[in-house]
Design a protein around this motif. Structure first.
Motif, short mmCIF file in Angstrom:
data_model
loop_
_atom_site.label_atom_id
_atom_site.label_comp_id
_atom_site.label_asym_id
_atom_site.label_seq_id
_atom_site.Cartn_x
_atom_site.Cartn_y
_atom_site.Cartn_z
N LYS A 105 0.94 -1.07 -0.44
CA LYS A 105 0.10 -0.16 0.09
C LYS A 105 0.83 1.50 -0.28
O LYS A 105 0.44 2.14 -0.45
N LYS A 106 1.98 1.28 0.54
CA LYS A 106 2.89 2.13 0.91
C LYS A 106 3.95 2.37 -0.64
O LYS A 106 4.57 3.65 -0.67
N GLY A 107 3.65 1.72 -1.65
CA GLY A 107 4.08 1.58 -2.80
C GLY A 107 5.81 0.92 -3.36
O GLY A 107 5.81 1.44 -4.63
N VAL A 108 5.44 -0.09 -2.46
CA VAL A 108 6.45 -1.04 -2.45
C VAL A 108 6.19 -2.21 -3.28
O VAL A 108 5.04 -2.55 -3.09
N ILE A 109 7.54 -2.65 -4.35
CA ILE A 109 6.52 -3.84 -4.97
C ILE A 109 7.61 -5.03 -4.40
O ILE A 109 8.11 -5.23 -3.90
N VAL A 110 6.92 -5.49 -3.89
CA VAL A 110 7.09 -7.36 -3.56
C VAL A 110 7.02 -8.33 -4.03
O VAL A 110 5.59 -8.77 -4.59
N VAL A 111 7.81 -9.37 -4.52
CA VAL A 111 8.62 -10.12 -5.87
C VAL A 111 8.37 -12.14 -4.71
O VAL A 111 9.45 -11.04 -4.03
N GLY A 112 8.24 -12.85 -4.49
CA GLY A 112 7.70 -13.84 -4.05
C GLY A 112 8.37 -15.10 -4.53
O GLY A 112 7.60 -15.04 -5.76
N GLY A 113 9.17 -15.77 -4.69
CA GLY A 113 9.01 -17.27 -5.31
C GLY A 113 10.10 -18.22 -4.53
O GLY A 113 10.70 -18.02 -2.62
N SER A 114 9.78 -19.56 -4.67
CA SER A 114 10.77 -20.94 -4.03
C SER A 114 10.56 -20.54 -2.47
O SER A 114 10.46 -22.12 -2.43
N SER A 115 10.51 -20.20 -1.53
CA SER A 115 9.88 -21.01 -0.55
C SER A 115 9.07 -20.39 -0.29
O SER A 115 7.60 -20.15 -0.79
N MET A 116 8.85 -19.75 1.17
CA MET A 116 7.89 -18.58 2.04
C MET A 116 7.20 -18.08 0.80
O MET A 116 6.50 -16.97 1.21
N GLY A 117 8.24 -17.22 -0.05
CA GLY A 117 7.97 -16.17 -0.93
C GLY A 117 6.81 -16.73 -1.43
O GLY A 117 6.37 -15.91 -2.13
N ALA A 118 7.28 -18.18 -2.21
CA ALA A 118 5.97 -18.84 -3.09
C ALA A 118 4.32 -18.73 -2.81
O ALA A 118 3.98 -18.57 -3.22
N LEU A 119 4.68 -18.84 -1.01
CA LEU A 119 3.79 -19.96 -1.04
C LEU A 119 2.40 -18.07 -0.81
O LEU A 119 1.41 -17.78 -0.52
N ARG A 120 3.45 -16.64 0.19
CA ARG A 120 2.80 -15.86 0.27
C ARG A 120 2.64 -15.24 -1.25
O ARG A 120 0.97 -14.51 -0.88
N ALA A 121 2.23 -15.46 -2.22
CA ALA A 121 2.57 -14.80 -3.44
C ALA A 121 0.94 -15.53 -3.73
O ALA A 121 0.50 -14.33 -4.01
N SER A 122 0.90 -16.71 -3.70
CA SER A 122 0.21 -17.22 -4.14
C SER A 122 -0.94 -16.84 -3.46
O SER A 122 -2.44 -17.21 -3.69
N GLU A 123 -0.91 -16.51 -2.00
CA GLU A 123 -1.82 -15.73 -1.48
C GLU A 123 -2.30 -14.57 -1.88
O GLU A 123 -3.74 -14.46 -0.95
N LEU A 124 -1.73 -13.50 -1.78
CA LEU A 124 -1.42 -12.33 -1.95
C LEU A 124 -1.70 -11.63 -3.40
O LEU A 124 -1.66 -10.91 -3.78
N ASP A 149 4.79 -27.35 4.66
CA ASP A 149 5.71 -27.93 5.00
C ASP A 149 6.24 -28.11 3.55
O ASP A 149 7.01 -29.04 3.44
N GLU A 150 5.10 -28.25 2.31
CA GLU A 150 6.13 -28.47 0.77
C GLU A 150 7.63 -27.94 1.11
O GLU A 150 7.93 -28.49 0.47
N VAL A 151 7.15 -26.73 1.74
CA VAL A 151 8.45 -25.54 1.39
C VAL A 151 9.09 -25.87 2.85
O VAL A 151 10.97 -25.21 3.02
N ALA A 152 9.44 -26.10 3.48
CA ALA A 152 10.19 -26.08 4.70
C ALA A 152 11.54 -27.18 5.26
O ALA A 152 11.31 -27.68 4.67
N VAL A 153 12.15 -26.64 5.76
CA VAL A 153 13.05 -27.22 5.91
C VAL A 153 14.36 -26.91 7.26
O VAL A 153 13.76 -25.97 7.82
N THR A 154 15.00 -27.62 8.05
CA THR A 154 15.54 -27.03 8.96
C THR A 154 17.25 -26.06 8.13
O THR A 154 17.95 -27.43 6.87
N PHE A 155 17.59 -25.59 8.90
CA PHE A 155 18.72 -25.30 8.62
C PHE A 155 19.78 -24.59 9.66
O PHE A 155 19.54 -24.31 10.47
N ASN A 156 20.80 -24.47 8.95
CA ASN A 156 21.79 -24.40 10.52
C ASN A 156 22.36 -22.77 10.29
O ASN A 156 22.06 -21.61 9.25
N PRO A 157 21.59 -22.25 11.96
CA PRO A 157 21.34 -20.49 12.06
C PRO A 157 22.28 -20.07 11.55
O PRO A 157 22.26 -18.70 11.62
N VAL A 158 23.86 -20.38 11.93
CA VAL A 158 25.10 -20.30 11.77
C VAL A 158 25.34 -19.86 10.08
O VAL A 158 25.81 -18.65 9.17
#
Length: 218
Positions: A66-85, A109-118
């Motif tokens: 709404k503030k004019g920022v372009i938001v692009v999503g894909g691959s993981s969380m981005g793909a999930l949110r883009a499909s909803e929004l 959980d189709e895109v969920a993984v565990t990863f080393n936080p460091v």
């Protein structure tokens, strides 16, 4: 400013070869407030937290747009949110986004993984990659369609941190889905022909942002 939230889907070094941006760790709740303060013009969402921290909310993304920022999503969380929004203006990229949008896949959980936080190193395999890999194995004659379906059913029933190929193959042989010999052959195929749909879609997302930038210059 271009800000991209990226984690285990693609190494930052490789991402920079495609798009110069401010790369930040996987997105979580409240991160977009800082992006606004930093005057982001384009935001790319690839990776995000799911379970260990609070995920980025739909409302947050809508407020940013709404503030004019372009938001692009894909691959993981981005793909999930883009499909909803995407009906609200979020731009989706890649095959995983298309699968969510069409309803071919639905679960987080189709895109969920565990990863080393460091180090950011991926420690488990996302279900979307497993689907992709097993289809390739079927197409190559390593497993049958029936075996692929049974393997996927086993994977779907596993807790996402446990989805690692050695564990998957172990369970499959224990359940009698495939023989030990065929399991070894499938393991060799996966090792020699590794496929990563999330990485491919992360690249597609960065390329989409690059296209948007190029179009804005014309």
């Amino acid at each position: 400013m271009i800000i991209v939230y990226l984690g285990p889907s693609l190494p930052v070094e490789k991402a920079r070869q495609i798009l110069e941006a401010d790369y930040r760790p996987p997105i979580s709740r409240e991160d977009l407030k800082k992006a606004l303060k930093d005057r982001a013009k384009i935001i790319g969402i690839i990776d995000g937290v799911f379970y260990n921290k609070t995920a980025v909310a739909h409302k947050e993304i809508i407020e940013v747009m709404k503030k004019g920022v372009i938001v692009v999503g894909g691959s993981s969380m981005g793909a999930l949110r883009a499909s909803e929004l995407d009906t609200f203006g979020m731009i989706g990229a890649g095959r995983i986004y298309e699968c969510y949008k069409s309803g071919r896949i639905c679960a987080d959980d189709e895109v969920a993984v565990t990863f080393n936080p460091v180090t950011g190193e991926q420690m488990s395999e996302p279900l979307v990659n497993i689907r992709y890999q097993l289809k390739a194995a079927q197409d190559s004659g390593i497993i049958t369609a029936e075996e692929r379906d049974s393997l996927l059913k086993t994977c779907t029933g596993m807790f996402y941190p446990d989805r690692k190929y050695p564990e998957i193959l172990k369970r499959a042989t224990e359940k009698g889905i495939i023989s030990t010999e065929r399991s070894d052959r499938l393991g060799d195929f996966i090792r020699d022909n590794p496929l990563n749909l999330k990485a491919e879609d992360a690249i597609r997302t960065l390329e989409k942002i690059k296209e948007i930038i190029e179009r804005s210059k014309k």
